[in-house]
Design an enzyme around this catalytic site. Structure first.
Site, mmCIF file in Angstrom:
data_model
loop_
_atom_site.group_PDB
_atom_site.id
_atom_site.type_symbol
_atom_site.label_atom_id
_atom_site.label_comp_id
_atom_site.label_asym_id
_atom_site.label_seq_id
_atom_site.Cartn_x
_atom_site.Cartn_y
_atom_site.Cartn_z
ATOM 1 N N ASP A 275 90.620 11.053 69.763
ATOM 2 C CA ASP A 275 91.209 11.163 69.261
ATOM 3 C C ASP A 275 90.700 10.828 67.812
ATOM 4 O OD1 ASP A 275 93.203 9.478 70.382
ATOM 5 O OD2 ASP A 275 94.318 9.270 68.305
ATOM 6 N N GLU B 102 95.937 8.180 70.748
ATOM 7 C CA GLU B 102 96.004 7.253 70.773
ATOM 8 C C GLU B 102 96.894 6.414 69.585
ATOM 9 O OE1 GLU B 102 93.994 2.877 70.443
ATOM 10 O OE2 GLU B 102 93.502 4.778 69.439
#
Length: 373
Positions: free
Chosen positions: A86, A144
């Protein structure tokens, strides 16, 4: 000693990097993340890694797990390579920062943080594979950048089963590797007021936005080295002709040690009152450098010296999933990704000249870690 790849040998890695960058994967877009994770599974399969079977826990974490064990020939606790797919960039960021190579710089959203690191690790594994003495496991997550709320449990479980953890987050500005990270605290701020007609009776109201704005100025002004407070998201009110009753914000705090963490919590407690609440919603724990972390770093330092690559041991203020594994006491080495600049910015890019040498460092590190108990 496994040599660094030549520029020509990196063509396939750059093609893979291009595929990952062109698949935009912002943390808050489930459809985009699903496409990115599907692409990641295909990339692992193309390299001969065994994908972990479908599992409710894996799906809930929004992660992909794959293992290289040379068809079952390698046994023992694996080296865990921990990465995230991400990014902070929304779908459409490619329009402003398209994939391109300009001299020694390769541009694109998320290219440094941390799709470049994932590609670097896969290329290192490809080169190290025939020489490995223990399995290598990849765990790629998709949350994250928002504090790993879905994947934390999985990360910690896989780390406890591993011999050590390698994290190909971007290198420090000087090319250094990371052996410790500051604690990262995320707070939700909520202000309340009293509504009134903003045109006719503004004096009868109490503005939640005004209370929140005063709090933000006061909190951020208390930042100091090793103890920072920063608001990055804010919202409030629903009608311009109403004195706002509610306002909210999200604040990120970074603490270099327990003393500074206590200072931050005291500052926040001193600012709260009946009209302002501050709730700690998540925390990346302080990763204090341990003997196991330094042992892995010394292996990496020796490898880098033989290859003529400059590295150093650094403690970073930026958080990563290395906080989670390092805080558990699992030997962890972070910052193994490429060098570059523009993290989280519109000109994010990696230094192409750093890619080959750092692939070589990680490939040899994987081989030598096989000899550790």
């Amino acid at each position: 000693m496994i040599p660094g790849p030549s520029p020509a040998e990196l063509h396939a890695a750059l093609d893979r990097l291009r595929r990952l960058v062109l698949c935009e994967t912002p943390s808050y877009d489930p459809a985009a993340l699903a496409a990115g994770l599907a692409l990641m599974r295909a990339e692992f399969a193309a390299d001969g890694l065994a994908l972990a079977p479908a599992d409710p826990g894996l799906d809930a974490a929004g992660a992909v797990r794959a293992v290289y064990d040379r068809g079952g020939a390698l046994a023992g606790p694996p080296v865990l390579i921990l990465g995230h797919l991400d990014t902070v960039h929304p779908v459409g960021e490619l329009a402003g920062n398209p994939w391109r190579i300009e001299g020694n710089r390769v541009f694109g959203p998320g290219i440094l943080d941390m799709k470049g690191g994932i590609v670097l690790a896969l290329e290192a594994l490809r080169r190290a594979g025939p020489h490995l003495a223990r399995p290598v496991e990849f765990l790629i997550t998709s949350d994250e950048e928002i504090g790993s709320p879905r994947s934390r449990g999985l990360i910690e479980a896989r780390a406890k089963a591993a011999a050590c953890v390698l994290v190909p987050e971007p290198a420090r500005d000087n090319g250094g590797l990371v052996v410790g990270r500051h604690a990262i605290l995320r707070y939700a701020l909520a202000a309340t007021g009293r509504p009134a007609h903003a045109g006719r009776d503004p004096g009868q109201g109490v503005s939640a936005i005004h209370r929140l704005a005063r709090a933000i100025v006061a909190l951020e002004s208390r930042s100091r080295p090793g103890a920072s407070l920063s608001v990055g998201v804010i919202g409030g009110g629903r009608w311009v002709n109403c004195v706002p009753e509610r306002a909210s914000a999200e604040m990120l705090c970074v603490a270099a040690d327990e003393v500074r963490r206590a200072e931050i919590t005291a500052v926040i407690a001193g600012e709260t009152d009946a009209r302002l609440a501050a709730d700690l919603v998540s925390e990346r724990p302080l990763w204090k450098t341990g003997a196991g972390d330094l042992a892995i770093y010394e292996v990496a330092r020796a490898v880098a010296a033989e290859l003529g690559v400059a590295v150093s041991a650094e403690v970073s203020g930026g958080g990563s999933d290395g906080n989670l594994t390092g805080a558990l006491g699992v030997p962890t080495l972070d910052g193994l990704g490429p060098c570059g600049a523009g993290l989280h910015a519109h000109d994010e890019h990696l230094d192409l000249a750093s890619l080959g040498p750092r692939v070589a460092v990680m490939a040899n590190l994987l081989v030598r870690l096989g000899a550790l108990p």
